[in-house]
Design an enzyme around this catalytic site. Structure first.
Site, short mmCIF file in Angstrom:
data_model
loop_
_atom_site.label_atom_id
_atom_site.label_comp_id
_atom_site.label_asym_id
_atom_site.label_seq_id
_atom_site.Cartn_x
_atom_site.Cartn_y
_atom_site.Cartn_z
N ASP A 45 0.84 -1.21 0.00
CA ASP A 45 0.00 0.00 0.00
C ASP A 45 0.87 1.25 0.00
O ASP A 45 0.37 2.38 -0.06
CB ASP A 45 -1.03 0.00 1.14
CG ASP A 45 -0.39 -0.08 2.52
OD1 ASP A 45 0.85 -0.17 2.61
OD2 ASP A 45 -1.15 -0.06 3.51
N GLU A 114 -1.17 -5.16 8.98
CA GLU A 114 -0.28 -4.45 9.91
C GLU A 114 -0.86 -4.44 11.31
O GLU A 114 -2.00 -4.00 11.51
CB GLU A 114 -0.10 -2.99 9.45
CG GLU A 114 0.60 -2.86 8.13
CD GLU A 114 0.85 -1.40 7.76
OE1 GLU A 114 0.56 -0.49 8.57
OE2 GLU A 114 1.33 -1.16 6.63
N GLU A 181 9.58 -4.02 10.27
CA GLU A 181 10.03 -2.74 9.68
C GLU A 181 10.60 -1.81 10.74
O GLU A 181 9.95 -1.55 11.77
CB GLU A 181 8.84 -2.06 8.96
CG GLU A 181 9.22 -0.71 8.35
CD GLU A 181 8.23 -0.19 7.33
OE1 GLU A 181 7.28 -0.92 6.96
OE2 GLU A 181 8.41 0.96 6.89
O1 KIV Z 1 3.62 -1.07 1.60
C1 KIV Z 1 4.79 -1.45 1.54
O2 KIV Z 1 5.51 -1.20 0.56
C2 KIV Z 1 5.34 -2.21 2.66
C3 KIV Z 1 6.81 -2.44 2.66
C4 KIV Z 1 7.51 -1.23 3.10
C5 KIV Z 1 7.18 -3.62 3.49
O3 KIV Z 1 4.63 -2.57 3.53
#
Ligand code: KIV
Length: 265
Positions: A45, A114, A181
C-alpha cells in the site's frame, strides 16, 4: 522461474539461504523483477505514496490494491505474490474475509496486515478460510497518525518485549510470514531466531531471513526524503535490470544491508 511458494521460503530459512524481495505495482516492473529471479513481490500500500503521490498510505483503497495486484500478477506469474490489505479494510473478521477474498481473486497468494497481537483472531479467521497471512510489525505505516511520524520502533526493552510477544502470538495464530520494519538490528535478530516462520526485514538489519525494499528506493527515484535503510543500486550499475540483480546478490551474500542501513537498540 518455477513457481515460488511458502514451502520454498520455509526451506530457505532452514538452510540459512537469504532472499530478496521488492514492492511492485505494475506489469512491466513485475516482469523485469521476475526475469531477475526475485522470488517474492509485494503489492504494497506504499503505492499510495510512490504511485499516487499521497503523504501516507492511509488514502489507499481495496479497489486500488485489486487493480495493481491484477497487473503485477500478469507480469510475474510465478513469484510468491503478497498484497497489502489497506488502512481500515480489516477492522472486523467479516470485512477482513471479504477484502482478502478480493485481493486473492485478483492474483495474490497471501495478504499482509499491519499490527500486533490484537490481530490474532483475524489471522486465525483468514487462515482457516484458506487465506495465508503475512504479518507486519514494528513501524506500521498505516498507524502513522497514532505514531505521529515514521520512527524506529522497539528501542526500549519494554517495547522490544512487546514486539517479540506480538510476533510469537501471531505465529501461534497461524501467521506464515512476517515483515519487520524499522526496528533495532538486535531485536530483529531475536525475533527472527525465535520464530520458525520466515521473517523479512526492512530497516531491520542483516539478520532477518529475507529483505524487502520499495522498488523506487532501489532505482533511486524516491522523491524528497531517502530512508536510512534504502540503497540506490542503479547508481553503481547503470541499468534497472543490473541494479535489481545486484540488490538480490548483495542480500544473498549478506553484504546488504550494511550497518549503515540499520538501527541500533
Ligand atoms: O507497503 C509497503 O511497501 C510495505 C513495505 C515497506 C514492506 O509494507
Amino acid at each position: 522461474m518455477t513457481p515460488i511458494t511458502l514451502k520454498n521460503l520455509r526451506q530457505w530459512k532452514l538452510e540459512g539461504k537469504k532472499f530478496a524481495s521488492l514492492t511492485a505495482y505494475d506489469y512491466s516492473f513485475a516482469r523485469l523483477f521476475a526475469e531477475q529471479d526475485i522470488p517474492v513481490l509485494l503489492v504494497g500500500d506504499s503505492l499510495g505514496m510512490t504511485m499516487q503521490g499521497h503523504d501516507s498510505t492511509v488514502p489507499v483503497t481495496v479497489d486500488d490494491m485489486v487493480y495493481h495486484t491484477r497487473h503485477v500478477r500478469r507480469g510475474a506469474p510465478n513469484v510468491l505474490l503478497l498484497t497489502d490489505l489497506p488502512f481500515m479494510s480489516y477492522p472486523t473478521l467479516e470485512q477482513a474475509g471479504h477484502n482478502a477474498a478480493r485481493v486473492m481473486q485478483a492474483g495474490a497468494n497471501m495478504v499482509k496486515i499491519e499490527g500486533g497481537a490484537w490481530l490474532a483472531d483475524t489471522i486465525r479467521y483468514l487462515t482457516e478460510r484458506a487465506v495465508p497471512v503475512c504479518g507486519h510489525i514494528g513501524l506500521t505505516p498505516q498507524s502513522v497518525n497514532i505514531f505521529g511520524g515514521y520512527q524506529v520502533q522497539g528501542k526500549t526493552e519494554a517495547q522490544a518485549e512487546q514486539l517479540l510477544n506480538d510476533a510469537l502470538t501471531l505465529e501461534a495464530a497461524g501467521m506464515q510470514l512476517l515483515v519487520l520494519e524499522c526496528v533495532p538490528i538486535s531485536l530483529a535478530k531475536r525475533i527472527t531466531e525465535a520464530l520458525s516462520i520466515p521473517v523479512i526485514g526492512i530497516g531491520a538489519g542483516a539478520h532477518t531471513d529475507g529483505q524487502i525494499l520499495v522498488m523506487q528506493d532501489v532505482i533511486g527515484i524516491t522523491s524528497g526524503y531517502v530512508p536510512k535503510f534504502a540503497k540506490n543500486f542503479l547508481a553503481d550499475t547503470g541499468s534497472i535490470a543490473l541494479a535489481v540483480a545486484q540488490y538480490q546478490r548483495h542480500v544473498q551474500d549478506g553484504t546488504f544491508p550494511e550497518l549503515a542501513h540499520s538501527f541500533k537498540g
